[in-house]
Motif scaffolding. Structure first.
Motif, PDB file in Angstrom:
ATOM      1  N   VAL B  41     -19.415  95.207  75.190  1.00 29.34           N
ATOM      2  CA  VAL B  41     -18.467  94.154  74.812  1.00 29.34           C
ATOM      3  C   VAL B  41     -18.911  93.433  73.541  1.00 29.34           C
ATOM      4  CG1 VAL B  41     -17.255  92.117  75.646  1.00 29.34           C
ATOM      5  CG2 VAL B  41     -18.016  93.851  77.276  1.00 29.34           C
ATOM      6  N   VAL B  42     -20.218  93.173  73.443  1.00 30.77           N
ATOM      7  CA  VAL B  42     -20.756  92.419  72.311  1.00 30.77           C
ATOM      8  C   VAL B  42     -21.623  93.376  71.495  1.00 30.77           C
ATOM      9  CG1 VAL B  42     -22.194  90.449  71.683  1.00 30.77           C
ATOM     10  CG2 VAL B  42     -20.847  90.362  73.778  1.00 30.77           C
ATOM     11  N   SER B  43     -21.477  93.367  70.179  1.00 27.34           N
ATOM     12  CA  SER B  43     -22.316  94.280  69.398  1.00 27.34           C
ATOM     13  C   SER B  43     -23.743  93.743  69.368  1.00 27.34           C
ATOM     14  CB  SER B  43     -21.776  94.427  67.982  1.00 27.34           C
ATOM     15  OG  SER B  43     -22.277  93.382  67.173  1.00 27.34           O
ATOM     16  N   TRP B  44     -24.717  94.662  69.304  1.00 25.05           N
ATOM     17  CA  TRP B  44     -26.113  94.215  69.385  1.00 25.05           C
ATOM     18  C   TRP B  44     -26.495  93.383  68.176  1.00 25.05           C
ATOM     19  CZ3 TRP B  44     -29.550  95.759  65.653  1.00 25.05           C
ATOM     20  CH2 TRP B  44     -29.171  96.857  64.870  1.00 25.05           C
ATOM     21  N   LYS B  45     -25.825  93.624  67.055  1.00 29.59           N
ATOM     22  CA  LYS B  45     -26.130  92.822  65.864  1.00 29.59           C
ATOM     23  C   LYS B  45     -25.712  91.380  66.073  1.00 29.59           C
ATOM     24  CE  LYS B  45     -26.055  96.088  62.043  1.00 29.59           C
ATOM     25  NZ  LYS B  45     -25.079  96.796  61.221  1.00 29.59           N
ATOM     26  N   ASP B  46     -24.501  91.180  66.645  1.00 25.23           N
ATOM     27  CA  ASP B  46     -24.040  89.820  66.926  1.00 25.23           C
ATOM     28  C   ASP B  46     -24.964  89.162  67.940  1.00 25.23           C
ATOM     29  OD1 ASP B  46     -21.988  90.053  65.229  1.00 25.23           O
ATOM     30  OD2 ASP B  46     -20.431  90.372  66.751  1.00 25.23           O
ATOM     31  N   PHE B  47     -25.382  89.941  68.934  1.00 26.94           N
ATOM     32  CA  PHE B  47     -26.244  89.405  69.983  1.00 26.94           C
ATOM     33  C   PHE B  47     -27.573  88.933  69.397  1.00 26.94           C
ATOM     34  CE2 PHE B  47     -29.586  90.283  73.171  1.00 26.94           C
ATOM     35  CZ  PHE B  47     -29.231  89.319  74.089  1.00 26.94           C
ATOM     36  N   LEU B  48     -28.185  89.787  68.559  1.00 32.98           N
ATOM     37  CA  LEU B  48     -29.512  89.451  68.055  1.00 32.98           C
ATOM     38  C   LEU B  48     -29.473  88.429  66.926  1.00 32.98           C
ATOM     39  CD1 LEU B  48     -31.389  92.872  67.961  1.00 32.98           C
ATOM     40  CD2 LEU B  48     -31.719  90.992  69.554  1.00 32.98           C
ATOM     41  N   PHE B  49     -28.481  88.539  66.029  1.00 33.70           N
ATOM     42  CA  PHE B  49     -28.606  87.793  64.775  1.00 33.70           C
ATOM     43  C   PHE B  49     -27.596  86.680  64.560  1.00 33.70           C
ATOM     44  CE2 PHE B  49     -30.512  92.024  63.820  1.00 33.70           C
ATOM     45  CZ  PHE B  49     -31.814  91.568  63.797  1.00 33.70           C
TER      46      PHE B  49
END
Lengths: 269, 289
Positions: B41-49
Motif C-alpha cells: 500500500v505504501v511505497s518503501w521510499k515514502d515509508f523510510l524518507f
C-alpha cells in the motif's frame, strides 16, 4: 495405576460437563470500553460462577462488525452505531439495541501556575496544530506552549481527535505520552504545558481549563453541558435476555457504576 | 556404552543449537511476514524518507523518517556521553588502579548493568527530567538530551567491561617494552596498550550501540515522543522502539497500522543486524595462512 487413570478421566469429563453447563457471554469492541467491561465482568463472575464472560478488544468498528455477523453477544462501542452499520445489521436480520453503560469526559489541563483558565475549542485546536505557540497569544504569560498529546491509538486521543481536531492533524512537535497518568504528571512538572486526560484522572496537581464556558466535572459531563464528553455503549442483538441482560443490568447498577468510576470514567447518574 | 553416551550428548547439544536457530528464523519470518504487507500500500521510499507519522488519522500516513532519526540521534548522543566515561573507567581499572581498588571499582560499574531499564526510565522521568528542565531553563525535560544521558549511563558497563577485558589481555611484554624505551605511563597506555586492544574496544562500542538503539522502556518514558526531526538536543524525539511499544497495544490486528509497526521492527532489525555484522567482522580473528 489404571484406577488412578480412570479417576482422572472421570474428573476431566465432569469438569468439561460443568464448563459446558456454564452460560457464555462474549463481548468484543472498543478498547476504551474494554477496561470497564473487564473490571465489571470480573466482579459479576465472582457473584455468578455459572456465567462465563469473555472479552476481546479490536475497536468499536470491529465489535459492531462482529455483532452484525452474529459472532458476539455484546458489541462494545465508544460511539453510537452509524446509519450504514444499522442498515447492514437489518439486512442480516440483526436488530441492534444500545445500552449506555458509562460516560467518558476528557479534561484539558495546564500547569497550576498558568493564569489562563478559559479556553475555546478552536483555541485548543490552534494550539495542537501549532498555530498558537505562546501562552501570551491567549492573554496568558509569555511562555512557549509545550503541547502534550496521547498516543494515537488510545481511546482518549480518539475523543480528543473527534471533538477538537475535527480532521486537522496534531503538530509533529507535540509530545505523545503513553498514559493518562504520564500526561498529568508531565503537565504538573512543566509550567508551559497543555495536555488532556480522562476527567477521572485529573488531580489537584494540575489545573483543568473551563472549555467553552463549562468546567469539566462529573455533573457537567452527566448533564451533557461539557462538550468534550461521550457516552459509551454496549450493543446487543434484540433486547438483552438471560445472562447478557443480567450482566448489563449489573454494570448499570450502583455497584457496577462504582467500578466504572474506579476505572476513571464517569457514572451515568 | 561410552560411545552411545557421547553420541546422545552430542545430539542433544546439536538439537539445542538447531532450536535456537529455528527460533530466530521464526521471529524474522513473523516480523517480515506482517511488516512487508505494508509495502503493498505504501511505497518503501515514502515509508523510510518522508516525515509524517499519522497512522490513525484519516487518511493515514506512514512516513517513518522522523522516527528513524529519533532512534539514531538518541543512540549517537548516548555513545558520545558513554565513550569518555566508559573508556576512562576501563583505562583506570585496567592500567592505573591497584589490584585492590580494581576489585572494588569493577563490580560497582558492572552493577549499573543489573539495574532494570524501567527503573532507569522512572529515575529519568521523575528526577532527571525536571532537573534538566530547570538547569537549562527549558520548556520540557523530556527530550533528546535526557534520553541520551540515561541511555549513556546504561551502556557504560557494556563498553567499560569489554574494553577493560581487551586491555587486560594485552601481553605484559608490550607494556614493558614501551616503558623500557623510556615512554611514560600515559604514553604507554595511549600508544601501546590501546592500539593493541583496538579490536576489543571497537567491538565494545558496537555492542553499546546495539544496546542503546534497542532500548525501549527508557525512551518511551523519557524521550517525549514527538515525531519530529529535532532542531536542538533539547527537543523531544520519538524513537522506533517507543513507537512500536506505545502503539501496538491498541491497534487492530491485520490493520495497516499494525503492519506499519512491524515494518518499523524490520528497520530496527536491519540496523541491529548490520551493527552485529560489523562487530562479528571486527572480532573475528585473522586466519593465518
Amino acid at each position: 495405576m489404571k484406577n488412578k487413570l480412570l479417576l482422572l478421566v472421570a474428573i476431566l469429563t465432569l469438569t468439561t460437563i460443568t464448563v459446558n453447563a456454564k452460560s457464555k457471554v462474549t463481548c468484543a469492541g472498543s478498547t476504551t470500553v474494554l477496561p470497564i467491561a473487564q473490571a465489571t465482568a470480573e466482579a459479576f463472575m465472582d457473584a455468578h460462577p455459572d456465567i462465563n464472560i469473555s472479552i476481546r478488544g479490536g475497536g468499536s468498528g470491529v465489535g459492531i462488525a462482529a455483532l452484525i455477523n452474529n459472532s458476539v453477544d455484546i458489541a462494545l462501542s465508544s460511539r453510537p452505531m452509524k446509519s450504514k452499520e444499522i442498515s447492514q445489521a437489518k439486512a442480516k436480520g440483526i436488530n441492534p439495541v444500545p445500552y449506555a453503560i458509562a460516560l467518558d469526559g476528557i479534561a484539558v489541563i495546564v500547569h497550576p501556575s498558568n493564569t489562563i483558565s478559559n479556553i475555546t475549542i478552536s483555541q485548543i485546536r490552534d494550539i495542537y496544530t501549532g498555530k498558537i505557540k505562546n501562552w501570551k497569544e491567549l492573554g496568558g504569560p509569555n511562555l512557549p506552549i509545550v503541547v502534550i498529546s496521547r498516543d494515537v491509538s488510545s481511546g482518549t486521543f480518539e475523543v480528543f481527535n473527534e471533538k477538537v481536531m475535527a480532521g486537522a492533524k496534531v503538530s509533529s512537535s507535540a509530545q505523545l505520552l503513553a498514559s493518562n497518568n504520564a500526561v498529568t504528571n508531565t503537565v504538573a512538572d512543566t509550567p508551559g504545558a497543555i495536555g488532556y486526560a480522562g476527567v477521572g484522572f485529573v488531580s489537584n496537581k494540575v489545573k483543568a481549563l473551563v472549555v467553552e464556558k463549562v468546567l469539566p466535572s462529573e455533573k457537567t459531563v452527566q448533564d451533557g453541558t461539557y462538550i468534550l464528553s461521550r457516552k459509551l455503549y454496549m450493543y446487543t442483538n434484540g433486547k438483552a435476555t438471560g445472562a447478557v441482560s443480567s450482566y448489563i443490568a449489573f454494570i448499570q447498577s450502583p455497584q457496577g457504576q462504582k467500578i466504572v468510576k474506579e476505572q476513571g470514567f464517569i457514572p451515568l447518574q | 556404552m561410552k560411545d552411545i553416551k557421547e553420541k546422545i550428548f552430542q545430539t542433544i547439544a546439536y538439537l539445542a543449537a538447531l532450536l535456537t536457530v529455528i527460533c530466530l528464523l521464526a521471529i524474522i519470518y513473523g516480523i517480515f511476514h506482517d511488516g512487508l504487507s505494508l509495502f503493498k500500500v505504501v511505497s518503501w521510499k515514502d515509508f523510510l524518507f518522508t516525515n509524517n507519522w499519522y497512522p490513525t488519522h484519516y487518511p493515514p500516513s506512514f512516513g517513518a523518517w522522523a522516527l528513524i532519526i529519533g532512534s539514531l540521534t538518541v543512540t549517537l548522543g548516548a555513545l558520545i556521553i558513554a565513550l569518555p566515561l566508559s573508556l576512562g573507567s576501563a583505562i583506570f581499572i585496567a592500567e592505573i588502579a591497584s589490584p585492590r581498588l580494581r576489585e572494588i571499582v569493577k563490580p560497582i560499574i558492572e552493577l549499573l548493568a543489573g539495574i532494570p531499564s524501567v527503573v532507569y526510565g522512572l529515575f529519568g522521568m521523575a528526577f532527571l527530567a525536571p532537573l534538566i528542565r530547570q538547569w537549562f531553563s527549558l520548556d520540557t525535560g523530556l527530550n533528546l538530551f535526557t534520553s541520551s544521558l540515561i541511555l549513556g549511563i546504561m551502556v557504560i558497563p557494556i563498553i567499560c567491561s569489554i574494553s577493560e577485558d581487551a586491555m587486560n589481555s594485552v601481553p605484559h611484554s608490550i607494556r614493558e617494552a614501551s616503558l623500557a624505551l623510556g615512554a611514560t605511563k600515559s604514553e604507554t597506555i595511549f600508544k601501546a596498550v590501546i592500539p593493541a586492544a583496538k579490536k576489543g574496544i571497537i567491538g565494545s562500542i558496537l555492542l553499546g550501540f546495539g544496546r542503546a538503539i534497542g532500548e525501549t522502556m527508557v525512551v518511551l518514558m523519557v524521550s517525549g515522543g514527538a515525531a519530529q526531526i529535532p532542531k536542538s538536543i533539547f527537543e523531544p524525539v520519538r524513537p522506533l522502539t517507543s513507537t512500536i511499544a506505545a502503539e501496538m497495544g491498541e491497534t487492530i490486528m491485520g490493520d495497516l497500522h499494525y503492519n506499519a509497526l512491524f515494518a518499523l521492527a524490520i528497520v530496527l532489525l536491519i540496523i541491529t543486524f548490520f551493527s552485529n555484522l560489523i562487530t562479528e567482522i571486527v572480532f573475528r580473528p585473522k586466519r593465518q595462512k
